[in-house]
Design a protein around this motif. Structure first.
Motif, PDB file in Angstrom:
ATOM      1  N   GLU A 114       0.746  -1.242   0.003  1.00  0.00           N
ATOM      2  CA  GLU A 114      -0.107   0.064   0.057  1.00  0.00           C
ATOM      3  C   GLU A 114       0.940   1.213  -0.119  1.00  0.00           C
ATOM      4  N   ALA A 115       1.825   1.338   0.800  1.00  0.00           N
ATOM      5  CA  ALA A 115       2.994   2.250   0.614  1.00  0.00           C
ATOM      6  C   ALA A 115       3.564   2.796  -0.477  1.00  0.00           C
ATOM      7  N   ILE A 116       4.000   1.472  -1.335  1.00  0.00           N
ATOM      8  CA  ILE A 116       4.397   1.717  -2.621  1.00  0.00           C
ATOM      9  C   ILE A 116       3.256   2.147  -3.577  1.00  0.00           C
ATOM     10  N   CYS A 117       2.036   1.861  -3.437  1.00  0.00           N
ATOM     11  CA  CYS A 117       1.022   2.210  -4.416  1.00  0.00           C
ATOM     12  C   CYS A 117       0.645   3.715  -4.039  1.00  0.00           C
ATOM     13  N   ARG A 118       0.601   3.947  -2.869  1.00  0.00           N
ATOM     14  CA  ARG A 118       0.429   5.465  -2.390  1.00  0.00           C
ATOM     15  C   ARG A 118       0.958   6.298  -3.389  1.00  0.00           C
ATOM     16  N   LYS A 119       2.523   6.202  -3.292  1.00  0.00           N
ATOM     17  CA  LYS A 119       3.519   6.913  -4.015  1.00  0.00           C
ATOM     18  C   LYS A 119       3.272   6.759  -5.477  1.00  0.00           C
ATOM     19  N   ASP A 120       2.556   6.196  -6.043  1.00  0.00           N
ATOM     20  CA  ASP A 120       2.442   5.712  -7.542  1.00  0.00           C
ATOM     21  C   ASP A 120       0.908   6.382  -7.763  1.00  0.00           C
ATOM     22  N   PHE A 121       0.861   7.455  -8.765  1.00  0.00           N
ATOM     23  CA  PHE A 121      -0.418   8.461  -8.926  1.00  0.00           C
ATOM     24  C   PHE A 121      -1.394   7.317  -9.601  1.00  0.00           C
ATOM     25  N   ASN A 122      -0.913   6.763 -10.465  1.00  0.00           N
ATOM     26  CA  ASN A 122      -2.043   5.715 -11.379  1.00  0.00           C
ATOM     27  C   ASN A 122      -2.527   4.540 -10.308  1.00  0.00           C
ATOM     28  N   CYS A 123      -1.717   4.215  -9.805  1.00  0.00           N
ATOM     29  CA  CYS A 123      -1.742   3.039  -8.804  1.00  0.00           C
ATOM     30  C   CYS A 123      -2.990   3.252  -7.775  1.00  0.00           C
ATOM     31  N   TRP A 124      -2.739   4.520  -6.886  1.00  0.00           N
ATOM     32  CA  TRP A 124      -3.495   5.141  -5.867  1.00  0.00           C
ATOM     33  C   TRP A 124      -4.754   5.600  -6.479  1.00  0.00           C
ATOM     34  N   SER A 125      -4.751   6.150  -7.527  1.00  0.00           N
ATOM     35  CA  SER A 125      -6.116   7.003  -8.054  1.00  0.00           C
ATOM     36  C   SER A 125      -6.952   5.417  -8.657  1.00  0.00           C
ATOM     37  N   ASN A 126      -6.226   4.645  -9.316  1.00  0.00           N
ATOM     38  CA  ASN A 126      -7.032   3.633  -9.875  1.00  0.00           C
ATOM     39  C   ASN A 126      -7.490   2.720  -8.919  1.00  0.00           C
ATOM     40  N   LYS A 127      -6.979   2.581  -7.619  1.00  0.00           N
ATOM     41  CA  LYS A 127      -7.299   1.780  -6.671  1.00  0.00           C
ATOM     42  C   LYS A 127      -8.601   2.108  -6.212  1.00  0.00           C
ATOM     43  N   PHE A 128      -9.096   3.224  -6.102  1.00  0.00           N
ATOM     44  CA  PHE A 128     -10.241   3.463  -5.643  1.00  0.00           C
ATOM     45  C   PHE A 128     -11.174   4.161  -6.730  1.00  0.00           C
ATOM     46  N   ASN A 129     -10.889   4.069  -7.891  1.00  0.00           N
ATOM     47  CA  ASN A 129     -11.866   4.454  -9.014  1.00  0.00           C
ATOM     48  C   ASN A 129     -13.227   4.064  -8.889  1.00  0.00           C
ATOM     49  N   ARG A 130     -13.199   2.665  -8.813  1.00  0.00           N
ATOM     50  CA  ARG A 130     -14.427   1.644  -9.179  1.00  0.00           C
ATOM     51  C   ARG A 130     -15.238   2.110  -7.764  1.00  0.00           C
ATOM     52  N   ALA A 131     -14.880   1.940  -6.663  1.00  0.00           N
ATOM     53  CA  ALA A 131     -15.533   2.534  -5.436  1.00  0.00           C
ATOM     54  C   ALA A 131     -16.241   3.917  -5.360  1.00  0.00           C
ATOM     55  N   ALA A 132     -15.054   4.575  -5.909  1.00  0.00           N
ATOM     56  CA  ALA A 132     -15.694   6.058  -5.996  1.00  0.00           C
ATOM     57  C   ALA A 132     -16.918   6.557  -6.993  1.00  0.00           C
ATOM     58  N   THR A 133     -16.865   5.688  -7.965  1.00  0.00           N
ATOM     59  CA  THR A 133     -17.414   5.837  -9.113  1.00  0.00           C
ATOM     60  C   THR A 133     -18.941   5.317  -8.491  1.00  0.00           C
ATOM     61  N   LYS A 134     -19.056   4.100  -7.907  1.00  0.00           N
ATOM     62  CA  LYS A 134     -20.390   3.545  -7.344  1.00  0.00           C
ATOM     63  C   LYS A 134     -21.002   4.593  -6.573  1.00  0.00           C
ATOM     64  N   ALA A 135     -20.122   5.220  -5.708  1.00  0.00           N
ATOM     65  CA  ALA A 135     -20.555   6.005  -4.327  1.00  0.00           C
ATOM     66  C   ALA A 135     -20.881   7.570  -4.992  1.00  0.00           C
ATOM     67  N   CYS A 136     -20.000   7.896  -5.846  1.00  0.00           N
ATOM     68  CA  CYS A 136     -20.338   9.475  -6.484  1.00  0.00           C
ATOM     69  C   CYS A 136     -21.552   9.542  -7.427  1.00  0.00           C
ATOM     70  N   ALA A 137     -21.486   8.496  -8.359  1.00  0.00           N
ATOM     71  CA  ALA A 137     -22.539   8.614  -9.396  1.00  0.00           C
ATOM     72  C   ALA A 137     -24.247   8.921  -8.908  1.00  0.00           C
ATOM     73  N   PRO A 138     -24.552   8.346  -7.949  1.00  0.00           N
ATOM     74  CA  PRO A 138     -25.760   8.740  -7.401  1.00  0.00           C
ATOM     75  C   PRO A 138     -26.109  10.026  -6.889  1.00  0.00           C
ATOM     76  N   LYS A 139     -24.946  10.605  -6.325  1.00  0.00           N
ATOM     77  CA  LYS A 139     -25.049  11.852  -5.808  1.00  0.00           C
ATOM     78  C   LYS A 139     -24.768  12.954  -6.889  1.00  0.00           C
ATOM     79  N   ILE A 140     -24.020  12.683  -7.918  1.00  0.00           N
ATOM     80  CA  ILE A 140     -23.979  13.666  -9.150  1.00  0.00           C
ATOM     81  C   ILE A 140     -25.601  13.786  -9.757  1.00  0.00           C
ATOM     82  N   GLU A 141     -26.060  12.427  -9.837  1.00  0.00           N
ATOM     83  CA  GLU A 141     -27.250  12.432 -10.788  1.00  0.00           C
ATOM     84  C   GLU A 141     -28.373  13.108  -9.995  1.00  0.00           C
ATOM     85  N   ARG A 142     -28.291  13.542  -8.403  1.00  0.00           N
ATOM     86  CA  ARG A 142     -29.251  14.045  -7.524  1.00  0.00           C
ATOM     87  C   ARG A 142     -29.064  15.844  -7.871  1.00  0.00           C
ATOM     88  N   ALA A 143     -28.075  16.027  -8.486  1.00  0.00           N
ATOM     89  CA  ALA A 143     -27.828  17.318  -8.753  1.00  0.00           C
ATOM     90  C   ALA A 143     -28.846  17.985 -10.066  1.00  0.00           C
TER      91      ALA A 143
END
Length: 215
Positions: A114-143
């Protein structure tokens, strides 16, 4: 003898499964394999019962009990019964210690990765992309005050851009693959941002504004 038959039966069943992939042999393989499976399971059951019976005849509770005695290096059933609980406690403690050491090693390796991934932009941003997409999309739709329509695709994901904040504690995901309908019925492309907490795994804030991302 029975053990040998059981082993041969297992190999025969596996062979029939392989043979079943060929159309011309499928019928034979099916019936022959089922018969072999029944015979093998029956033989294994009889074998297990016989092994347990032999162990009890030798003075042990069952085959597992006899194997534990052999592990302890005790050949006398009476002596084994008098010392069994002590050995079982020792083995349980050893297993617990071994499991704890294995878990500690696993946690260390995970923390290092995790420490190595955190220092890598692509690794860290991709790691949470799926979870963020699932959580963010409904809130964006409410706008959307009226209708909305996502325009994302495999080559154009909802969040093509990201900004890492607070040393990775949060990530702002950005995209523009949604259209929202205004009060006059016109469709307007919107740009949206979603702040995602990587520790809590939840959305912190969402912002939606008219316009497209600059190329």
């Amino acid at each position: 003898m029975l053990i040998g038959i059981s082993i041969m039966g297992i190999f025969y069943v596996l062979a029939m499964i392989f043979l079943a992939f060929f159309r011309r042999c499928r019928k034979f393989a099916l019936w022959s394999g089922l018969l072999a499976l029944v015979v093998t399971l029956t033989t294994m059951t009889i074998t297990g019962s016989q092994i347990n019976a032999d162990a009890r005849a030798a003075g042990y509770d069952n085959a597992d009990d006899q194997r534990d005695a052999q592990r302890a290096g005790i050949a006398d059933p009476a002596m084994w019964h008098s010392q069994r609980e002590a050995y079982l406690r020792i083995w349980a403690a050893e297993k617990k210690q071994k499991d704890a050491a294995a878990n500690a090693t696993k946690d260390q390796e995970s923390a290092k990765a995790e420490a190595i991934c955190r220092k890598d932009f692509n690794c860290w941003s991709n790691k949470f992309n799926r979870a963020a997409t699932k959580a963010c999309a409904p809130k964006i739709e409410r706008a959307a005050k009226n209708g909305f329509e996502w325009t994302d695709s495999f080559t154009s994901p909802k969040f093509p851009r990201a900004v890492i904040n607070d040393n990775g504690a949060s990530i702002t995901y950005v995209g523009d693959t949604i259209k929202m309908q205004n009060g006059f019925g016109a469709w307007i492309i919107m740009t949206y941002e979603c702040d995602f907490d990587t520790i809590a795994g939840s959305v912190v804030a969402v912002r939606v504004n008219p316009g497209q991302l600059s190329k």
